[in-house]
Design a protein around this motif. Structure first.
Motif, PDB file in Angstrom:
ATOM      1  N   SER A  67      18.703 -23.666  10.939  1.00  0.00           N
ATOM      2  CA  SER A  67      18.279 -23.417   9.562  1.00  0.00           C
ATOM      3  C   SER A  67      16.769 -23.415   9.380  1.00  0.00           C
ATOM      4  O   SER A  67      16.262 -22.884   8.385  1.00  0.00           O
ATOM      5  CB  SER A  67      18.899 -24.464   8.623  1.00  0.00           C
ATOM      6  N   SER A  68      16.058 -24.008  10.340  1.00  0.00           N
ATOM      7  CA  SER A  68      14.616 -24.161  10.166  1.00  0.00           C
ATOM      8  C   SER A  68      13.877 -23.884  11.475  1.00  0.00           C
ATOM      9  O   SER A  68      14.050 -24.621  12.452  1.00  0.00           O
ATOM     10  CB  SER A  68      14.298 -25.583   9.684  1.00  0.00           C
ATOM     11  N   GLN A  69      13.044 -22.844  11.455  1.00  0.00           N
ATOM     12  CA  GLN A  69      12.217 -22.588  12.636  1.00  0.00           C
ATOM     13  C   GLN A  69      11.254 -23.745  12.864  1.00  0.00           C
ATOM     14  O   GLN A  69      10.952 -24.103  14.005  1.00  0.00           O
ATOM     15  CB  GLN A  69      11.443 -21.278  12.479  1.00  0.00           C
ATOM     16  N   ASP A  70      10.787 -24.364  11.787  1.00  0.00           N
ATOM     17  CA  ASP A  70       9.896 -25.524  11.922  1.00  0.00           C
ATOM     18  C   ASP A  70      10.590 -26.664  12.660  1.00  0.00           C
ATOM     19  O   ASP A  70       9.958 -27.360  13.469  1.00  0.00           O
ATOM     20  CB  ASP A  70       9.424 -26.002  10.548  1.00  0.00           C
ATOM     21  N   TYR A  71      11.865 -26.876  12.373  1.00  0.00           N
ATOM     22  CA  TYR A  71      12.611 -27.941  13.067  1.00  0.00           C
ATOM     23  C   TYR A  71      12.707 -27.617  14.554  1.00  0.00           C
ATOM     24  O   TYR A  71      12.485 -28.494  15.406  1.00  0.00           O
ATOM     25  CB  TYR A  71      14.011 -28.084  12.462  1.00  0.00           C
ATOM     26  N   ALA A  72      13.036 -26.355  14.860  1.00  0.00           N
ATOM     27  CA  ALA A  72      13.114 -25.948  16.272  1.00  0.00           C
ATOM     28  C   ALA A  72      11.754 -26.101  16.951  1.00  0.00           C
ATOM     29  O   ALA A  72      11.664 -26.553  18.099  1.00  0.00           O
ATOM     30  CB  ALA A  72      13.603 -24.504  16.369  1.00  0.00           C
ATOM     31  N   ASN A  73      10.683 -25.749  16.233  1.00  0.00           N
ATOM     32  CA  ASN A  73       9.337 -25.884  16.795  1.00  0.00           C
ATOM     33  C   ASN A  73       9.026 -27.345  17.130  1.00  0.00           C
ATOM     34  O   ASN A  73       8.491 -27.657  18.197  1.00  0.00           O
ATOM     35  CB  ASN A  73       8.291 -25.381  15.794  1.00  0.00           C
ATOM     36  N   THR A  74       9.376 -28.225  16.197  1.00  0.00           N
ATOM     37  CA  THR A  74       9.112 -29.653  16.408  1.00  0.00           C
ATOM     38  C   THR A  74       9.951 -30.194  17.551  1.00  0.00           C
ATOM     39  O   THR A  74       9.475 -31.019  18.345  1.00  0.00           O
ATOM     40  CB  THR A  74       9.398 -30.437  15.113  1.00  0.00           C
ATOM     41  N   TRP A  75      11.189 -29.722  17.644  1.00  0.00           N
ATOM     42  CA  TRP A  75      12.069 -30.177  18.740  1.00  0.00           C
ATOM     43  C   TRP A  75      11.460 -29.830  20.101  1.00  0.00           C
ATOM     44  O   TRP A  75      11.404 -30.680  21.002  1.00  0.00           O
ATOM     45  CB  TRP A  75      13.452 -29.545  18.587  1.00  0.00           C
ATOM     46  N   ILE A  76      10.992 -28.607  20.224  1.00  0.00           N
ATOM     47  CA  ILE A  76      10.387 -28.191  21.501  1.00  0.00           C
ATOM     48  C   ILE A  76       9.071 -28.932  21.740  1.00  0.00           C
ATOM     49  O   ILE A  76       8.765 -29.344  22.871  1.00  0.00           O
ATOM     50  CB  ILE A  76      10.186 -26.666  21.529  1.00  0.00           C
ATOM     51  N   ASN A 100      36.363 -22.766  15.793  1.00  0.00           N
ATOM     52  CA  ASN A 100      36.723 -23.446  14.544  1.00  0.00           C
ATOM     53  C   ASN A 100      35.910 -24.709  14.297  1.00  0.00           C
ATOM     54  O   ASN A 100      36.174 -25.455  13.349  1.00  0.00           O
ATOM     55  CB  ASN A 100      38.211 -23.786  14.531  1.00  0.00           C
ATOM     56  N   SER A 101      34.911 -24.956  15.126  1.00  0.00           N
ATOM     57  CA  SER A 101      34.050 -26.128  14.968  1.00  0.00           C
ATOM     58  C   SER A 101      33.100 -25.909  13.791  1.00  0.00           C
ATOM     59  O   SER A 101      32.638 -24.790  13.545  1.00  0.00           O
ATOM     60  CB  SER A 101      33.239 -26.354  16.246  1.00  0.00           C
ATOM     61  N   PRO A 102      32.754 -26.977  13.085  1.00  0.00           N
ATOM     62  CA  PRO A 102      31.762 -26.821  12.002  1.00  0.00           C
ATOM     63  C   PRO A 102      30.386 -26.423  12.517  1.00  0.00           C
ATOM     64  O   PRO A 102      29.534 -25.987  11.746  1.00  0.00           O
ATOM     65  CB  PRO A 102      31.732 -28.209  11.349  1.00  0.00           C
ATOM     66  N   TYR A 103      30.174 -26.574  13.829  1.00  0.00           N
ATOM     67  CA  TYR A 103      28.875 -26.231  14.413  1.00  0.00           C
ATOM     68  C   TYR A 103      28.792 -24.761  14.827  1.00  0.00           C
ATOM     69  O   TYR A 103      27.703 -24.256  15.109  1.00  0.00           O
ATOM     70  CB  TYR A 103      28.594 -27.099  15.637  1.00  0.00           C
ATOM     71  N   ALA A 104      29.941 -24.072  14.898  1.00  0.00           N
ATOM     72  CA  ALA A 104      29.971 -22.716  15.458  1.00  0.00           C
ATOM     73  C   ALA A 104      29.054 -21.765  14.692  1.00  0.00           C
ATOM     74  O   ALA A 104      28.378 -20.919  15.283  1.00  0.00           O
ATOM     75  CB  ALA A 104      31.399 -22.189  15.465  1.00  0.00           C
ATOM     76  N   GLN A 105      29.007 -21.896  13.378  1.00  0.00           N
ATOM     77  CA  GLN A 105      28.216 -20.972  12.562  1.00  0.00           C
ATOM     78  C   GLN A 105      26.713 -21.093  12.816  1.00  0.00           C
ATOM     79  O   GLN A 105      25.948 -20.191  12.457  1.00  0.00           O
ATOM     80  CB  GLN A 105      28.506 -21.221  11.080  1.00  0.00           C
ATOM     81  N   PHE A 106      26.299 -22.193  13.435  1.00  0.00           N
ATOM     82  CA  PHE A 106      24.871 -22.425  13.662  1.00  0.00           C
ATOM     83  C   PHE A 106      24.429 -22.142  15.103  1.00  0.00           C
ATOM     84  O   PHE A 106      23.226 -22.125  15.384  1.00  0.00           O
ATOM     85  CB  PHE A 106      24.518 -23.877  13.327  1.00  0.00           C
ATOM     86  N   LEU A 107      25.393 -21.918  15.993  1.00  0.00           N
ATOM     87  CA  LEU A 107      25.069 -21.876  17.424  1.00  0.00           C
ATOM     88  C   LEU A 107      24.105 -20.750  17.771  1.00  0.00           C
ATOM     89  O   LEU A 107      23.062 -20.986  18.398  1.00  0.00           O
ATOM     90  CB  LEU A 107      26.367 -21.742  18.229  1.00  0.00           C
ATOM     91  N   ASN A 113      16.276 -19.522  17.554  1.00  0.00           N
ATOM     92  CA  ASN A 113      15.091 -20.266  17.109  1.00  0.00           C
ATOM     93  C   ASN A 113      14.428 -21.018  18.259  1.00  0.00           C
ATOM     94  O   ASN A 113      13.192 -21.103  18.326  1.00  0.00           O
ATOM     95  CB  ASN A 113      15.454 -21.221  15.979  1.00  0.00           C
ATOM     96  N   ILE A 114      15.235 -21.578  19.147  1.00  0.00           N
ATOM     97  CA  ILE A 114      14.661 -22.254  20.316  1.00  0.00           C
ATOM     98  C   ILE A 114      13.967 -21.232  21.214  1.00  0.00           C
ATOM     99  O   ILE A 114      12.854 -21.478  21.731  1.00  0.00           O
ATOM    100  CB  ILE A 114      15.747 -23.029  21.091  1.00  0.00           C
ATOM    101  N   GLN A 115      14.585 -20.071  21.403  1.00  0.00           N
ATOM    102  CA  GLN A 115      13.950 -19.028  22.209  1.00  0.00           C
ATOM    103  C   GLN A 115      12.639 -18.570  21.576  1.00  0.00           C
ATOM    104  O   GLN A 115      11.642 -18.342  22.273  1.00  0.00           O
ATOM    105  CB  GLN A 115      14.902 -17.843  22.368  1.00  0.00           C
ATOM    106  N   THR A 116      12.607 -18.457  20.260  1.00  0.00           N
ATOM    107  CA  THR A 116      11.402 -18.010  19.560  1.00  0.00           C
ATOM    108  C   THR A 116      10.233 -18.946  19.807  1.00  0.00           C
ATOM    109  O   THR A 116       9.114 -18.499  20.112  1.00  0.00           O
ATOM    110  CB  THR A 116      11.675 -17.901  18.046  1.00  0.00           C
TER     111      THR A 116
END
Length: 315
Positions: A67-76, A100-107, A113-116
Motif C-alpha cells: 500500500s505504501s512505496q514509502d513503507y517498502a523504501n523504509t523496509w529495504i 483465498n488468503s487475506p494477504y493474496a490481494q497484496f502479494l 514495490n520492493i523491486q522498485t
C-alpha cells in the motif's frame, strides 16, 4: 558455489545466539541461509561473510508494503541498505500465500514495490532477486509430472507474478514436502519413493522416468509453468525436510536417509535436466521447541551443542 542452503528458524527458547549460528554456517560450509523475517543480530553476524541470504518479508507486512512505496523504501533501508557488507541473494515476499488468503490481494504489489526501491536505491549491483515461496497445493494435477498444472485459483494469483519473474529473470521459489505427500497417500506411495531411495523408475512422465517424489513434484511445477509458456523460468527449492519424530512415518533413520539422498540428488540435477544442480534450502538448523505440532519441531539438522545430527556433507 555449493547449491545447498539451510533455513534458520528462531521459534525456540533454547537456541544458540545468532553469532554462534552464523559461525556454524561457515564451519560446516553451508553457503546459503534463509530467514523468514528480519533479524538484527543475525544480519549483524552475517556481515563480511560469504554466506548468501534469502530474507523474507513476513505475511503480516504485505499490506503495508503493497500500500505504501514509502513503507517498502523504509523496509529495504532498514533491512538491506543498512547491511552493506551482507551478501543478499533473495528477498522472499510472504510465504505460502494461498489465493483465498487475506494477504493474496497484496502479494504482487508488494513484490513490485520492493523491486522498485531495489532499482531506485541503485542496489542492482548486488543482484538481489525478488520472489515468493509457493508449495504443492498450487498444483491441481501432479501425477504423472508431465501433466502438472496449477489450479485455476492459483493460476489467477500467479499469472502476474510469473510475468514479473520472467521480466526480471528471477526464479520461482517452491517449498517441496515429500513427507506430507507420503503421509497423505500412504496406500499409493512407496516409502522408498518418498525417501529418494528407489533404485529404478517408479513413475513415467512423458519421456522421462522418476525414481523419487522430490523430482516428480519439482517437475510437476515445471510442467505447470510450461503450460503458461514460461517453462524456462528457474525454480529454487526454498524449503524441504523430513521430521525425525513426532508424527507418522517419522524416525531418525528416515530423516537421515531423506537428507543425505536429497543432497546427493540436487547436486546432479534431474532426469529432464541432468547436470543442472537444483538450488535447495533444507529445513532447519535446530529444533524449534515453540512450534506445534510435534513433528514440525523435529526437523533439525544440528543439536544445541553445535554437533550435526546426521552424517551429511553440505558441499
Amino acid at each position: 558455489m555449493n547449491q545447498i542452503g539451510v533455513c534458520y528458524g528462531m521459534l525456540g527458547n533454547n537456541l544458540l545466539s545468532p553469532g554462534e549460528v552464523i559461525n556454524m554456517y561457515k564451519q560446516y560450509n553451508i553457503g546459503r541461509l534463509r530467514l523468514n523475517d528480519q533479524n538484527y543480530a543475525a544480519c549483524q553476524a552475517l556481515r563480511g561473510t560469504n554466506v548468501q541470504l534469502m530474507l523474507g518479508v513476513p505475511n503480516e507486512e504485505l499490506q503495508s508494503t503493497a500500500s505504501s512505496q514509502d513503507y517498502a523504501n523504509t523496509w529495504i533501508q532498514n533491512n538491506v541498505q543498512n547491511y552493506e557488507d551482507v551478501n543478499f541473494k533473495y528477498i522472499a515476499i510472504g510465504n505460502k500465500i494461498e489465493p483465498n488468503s487475506p494477504y493474496a490481494q497484496f502479494l504482487f504489489s508488494a513484490m513490485e514495490n520492493i523491486q522498485t526501491i531495489i532499482y531506485n536505491a541503485n542496489l542492482g549491483y548486488k543482484n538481489i532477486k525478488v520472489s515468493t515461496p509457493n508449495y504443492q497445493v498450487a498444483l491441481s494435477e501432479s501425477y504423472p509430472p508431465s501433466i502438472g498444472s496449477f489450479t485455476s485459483e492459483y493460476q489467477s494469483l500467479l499469472d502476474p507474478i510469473i510475468g514479473f519473474l520472467v521480466k526480471h529473470k528471477y526464479p520461482l521459489l517452491v517449498n517441496i514436502y515429500p513427507y506430507f505427500s507420503y503421509i497423505g497417500n500412504i496406500q499409493n506411495i512407496h516409502l522408498e519413493y518418498a525417501l529418494l531411495t528407489t533404485p529404478s523408475v517408479e513413475v513415467q512422465g512423458g519421456k522421462h522416468g522418476y525414481r523419487n517424489i522430490f523430482y516428480a513434484i519439482f517437475y510437476a511445477f515445471y510442467s505447470a509453468l510450461e503450460k503458461t509458456k514460461w517453462g524456462s523460468l528457474k525454480i529454487v527449492v526454498s524449503k524441504t525436510s523430513w521430521p525425525s519424530e513426532g508424527g507418522p512415518a517419522t524416525s531418525f533413520e528416515y530423516a537421515s536417509t531423506y537428507n543425505s539422498n536429497l543432497i546427493r540428488h540436487v547436486k546432479v540435477g534431474t532426469p529432464k535436466r541432468p547436470n543442472m544442480p537444483i538450488e535447495t534450502y533444507m529445513f532447519a538448523m535446530f529444533n524449534e521447541n515453540l512450534k506445534t505440532p510435534n513433528y514440525v519441531k523435529n526437523l533439525e539438522l544440528f543439536y544445541p551443542n553445535k554437533l550435526p545430527k546426521f552424517q551429511i556433507k553440505f558441499s
